[in-house]
Enzyme design. Sequence first.
Site, PDB file in Angstrom:
ATOM      1  N   HIS A 284      -2.214  -5.250  -0.154  1.00 22.72           N
ATOM      2  CA  HIS A 284      -1.101  -5.508  -1.066  1.00 22.72           C
ATOM      3  C   HIS A 284      -0.802  -4.283  -1.905  1.00 22.72           C
ATOM      4  O   HIS A 284      -1.541  -3.307  -1.914  1.00 22.72           O
ATOM      5  CB  HIS A 284      -1.384  -6.720  -1.962  1.00 22.72           C
ATOM      6  CG  HIS A 284      -2.554  -6.540  -2.885  1.00 22.72           C
ATOM      7  ND1 HIS A 284      -3.860  -6.656  -2.472  1.00 22.72           N
ATOM      8  CD2 HIS A 284      -2.619  -6.253  -4.202  1.00 22.72           C
ATOM      9  CE1 HIS A 284      -4.670  -6.465  -3.486  1.00 22.72           C
ATOM     10  NE2 HIS A 284      -3.946  -6.209  -4.553  1.00 22.72           N
TER      11      HIS A 284
ATOM     12  N   HIS B 299      -2.558   7.610 -10.328  1.00 22.30           N
ATOM     13  CA  HIS B 299      -2.739   6.306 -10.961  1.00 22.30           C
ATOM     14  C   HIS B 299      -4.240   6.048 -11.087  1.00 22.30           C
ATOM     15  O   HIS B 299      -4.966   6.092 -10.097  1.00 22.30           O
ATOM     16  CB  HIS B 299      -2.085   5.230 -10.082  1.00 22.30           C
ATOM     17  CG  HIS B 299      -2.181   3.851 -10.627  1.00 22.30           C
ATOM     18  ND1 HIS B 299      -1.182   3.285 -11.406  1.00 22.30           N
ATOM     19  CD2 HIS B 299      -3.135   2.913 -10.507  1.00 22.30           C
ATOM     20  CE1 HIS B 299      -1.528   2.056 -11.742  1.00 22.30           C
ATOM     21  NE2 HIS B 299      -2.711   1.806 -11.214  1.00 22.30           N
TER      22      HIS B 299
ATOM     23  N   HIS C 286      -3.278  -1.078  -1.607  1.00 19.90           N
ATOM     24  CA  HIS C 286      -4.743  -1.068  -1.582  1.00 19.90           C
ATOM     25  C   HIS C 286      -5.305  -2.300  -0.892  1.00 19.90           C
ATOM     26  O   HIS C 286      -4.619  -3.318  -0.745  1.00 19.90           O
ATOM     27  CB  HIS C 286      -5.317  -0.955  -2.999  1.00 19.90           C
ATOM     28  CG  HIS C 286      -4.800  -1.974  -3.968  1.00 19.90           C
ATOM     29  ND1 HIS C 286      -3.582  -1.863  -4.576  1.00 19.90           N
ATOM     30  CD2 HIS C 286      -5.352  -3.114  -4.440  1.00 19.90           C
ATOM     31  CE1 HIS C 286      -3.394  -2.888  -5.385  1.00 19.90           C
ATOM     32  NE2 HIS C 286      -4.455  -3.680  -5.319  1.00 19.90           N
TER      33      HIS C 286
ATOM     34  N   GLU D 283      -8.991 -10.601  -6.647  1.00 19.27           N
ATOM     35  CA  GLU D 283      -8.217 -10.377  -7.864  1.00 19.27           C
ATOM     36  C   GLU D 283      -7.538 -11.673  -8.293  1.00 19.27           C
ATOM     37  O   GLU D 283      -6.875 -12.332  -7.492  1.00 19.27           O
ATOM     38  CB  GLU D 283      -7.140  -9.316  -7.640  1.00 19.27           C
ATOM     39  CG  GLU D 283      -7.675  -7.972  -7.207  1.00 19.27           C
ATOM     40  CD  GLU D 283      -6.555  -6.969  -6.945  1.00 19.27           C
ATOM     41  OE1 GLU D 283      -5.445  -7.164  -7.475  1.00 19.27           O
ATOM     42  OE2 GLU D 283      -6.788  -6.013  -6.196  1.00 19.27           O
TER      43      GLU D 283
HETATM   44 FE   LIG Z   1      -4.592  -5.409  -6.373  1.00 20.36          FE
END
Ligand SMILES: [Fe+2]
Length: 500
Positions: A418, A338, A381, A387
């Site tokens: 999360h 990813h 992560h 964010e």
């Molecule tokens: Fe994130």
Amino acid sequence: MCMMRAYNGVTDNFASATREFNTRKFHWTDAKSKKPTRPEDPHQYLSGFGNELESEFIAGALPIGQNSPQICPYGLYAEQLTGSSFAASRANMARSFLYRRRPAAVHTSLERIEGNTTFTASFLPSDDSLHVVPSQLSWRAFQIPDKSGPEVDFTQGIRTLGGSGHPNIREGIAYHIYAFNSSMKNKAFANIDGDFLICAQEGHLNITTEFGHMYLQPSELCVIQRGIRFNVAIVEEHSPNGARGYIIETWGTKWELPELGPLGGYGLANSRDFLHPTASIDTTSTGSWTIITKQVDKYYASYQDHSPFDVVAWHGTFVPYKYDLTKFAYQNSVAVDHTDPSINTVLTAKSRDPDAPLCDFLVFGPRWDVAENTFRPPYFHRNCASEFLAKIYGPTGGGRSEVFVPGGASYEAGHTPHGNADQRTMGAMHMELKPMRVGENSLTIMLESCRSLMFTNWAVKDSGVLAAEDIPLAAWDLVPDRFGKDEEAQKLLRARSCAM
Ligand SMILES: [Fe+2]
């Protein structure tokens, strides 16, 4: 106001593409359009990013070979507007010359006004009214004032969620939402503190600036730099529910395109897809105008007997612009793993730390996912960046919480552990890895910042739509301990323990 209609008579496949868009199955290239804007947009634009631009509403209005003639063509007045110091590097130079009917200096004295008390730009840690959020927040759709109720215009409908820093120290950022039901009437706003990046989520906006008009509809953004006067009108025909969207205000920096590195000359947000207004003087409005300015988080009003949008020609590098997020040229892994989300960066605003942007503006829309032998969703992560996510359109869920809906938002402080709360996260460990479409019928924006935000009382108490704090805990309880049930691993553990 006089508006030029561009590309009259052009026929293309936009009608069918628009029908598709109404069901949210849309990508810009599906339109096969011969013009750079969607059909509702009546304006003409100049394209590019960071260019030296010029525009004149009537021929001969723009002086040639000099900026400030003794008498400008047609008796216009030359006025410079800067966004950088006079001696800034050429790469960072931001200045324009405007040729206008009357100088902007023609107005009454400024008076201090209370302004919109839910619209703030002061985020100093000593302010006890602000809230530190060490984990996560989620908001359902922010409420739009009912059209049958009192009129609320753009400047009155701004609500600040949070931010970091202060405009007077020229460092920091603020996240606002706007939600309003009527046009600004004979009123202009100028934010002296910083630049506004406005992203529309609901309703169509007709934005008039000193440089000309910009039309904004859901999944489009525009940037209006500090000091530029503008007016926001709601396009009733396309805004039955009013208007709502997001504003990112930045201080001491500017939005730039990210470096492309090995990608080469193209990809992500291509520079030719950024559109700048063309000169357009207001010849129709009458009566007195009010100019509201915000400076060091204080509000002032001045009045004048003529429109502030009286610019007939301009040239320079300090010019507002818009961008259609559905034009974004996604790049990603075609092999394994990813890719870090930075590959989805549309615009970046640098901080004084060269390795930590003040803010990256990212977009996630329909695209292909083809990575092989790979856990395709975002890995778990704990990133140093905070964010902030907002869904422009698409189905409920799929973000950080089950209440992630269009017109709402979610936030994670830096280093909050999360992953992706979507059920797909679990299924993705066992799914057949065929090429698949992801993000279909949806468009989400994300703001990554090196700053830990502080939140306002409105964001955490008064908005009426705060859904949850600490939303992830229950979701992650479902993550199984597979290592603890792996027989070979346990056998090896026991053997290693005996050997010690
Ligand atoms: Fe994130």
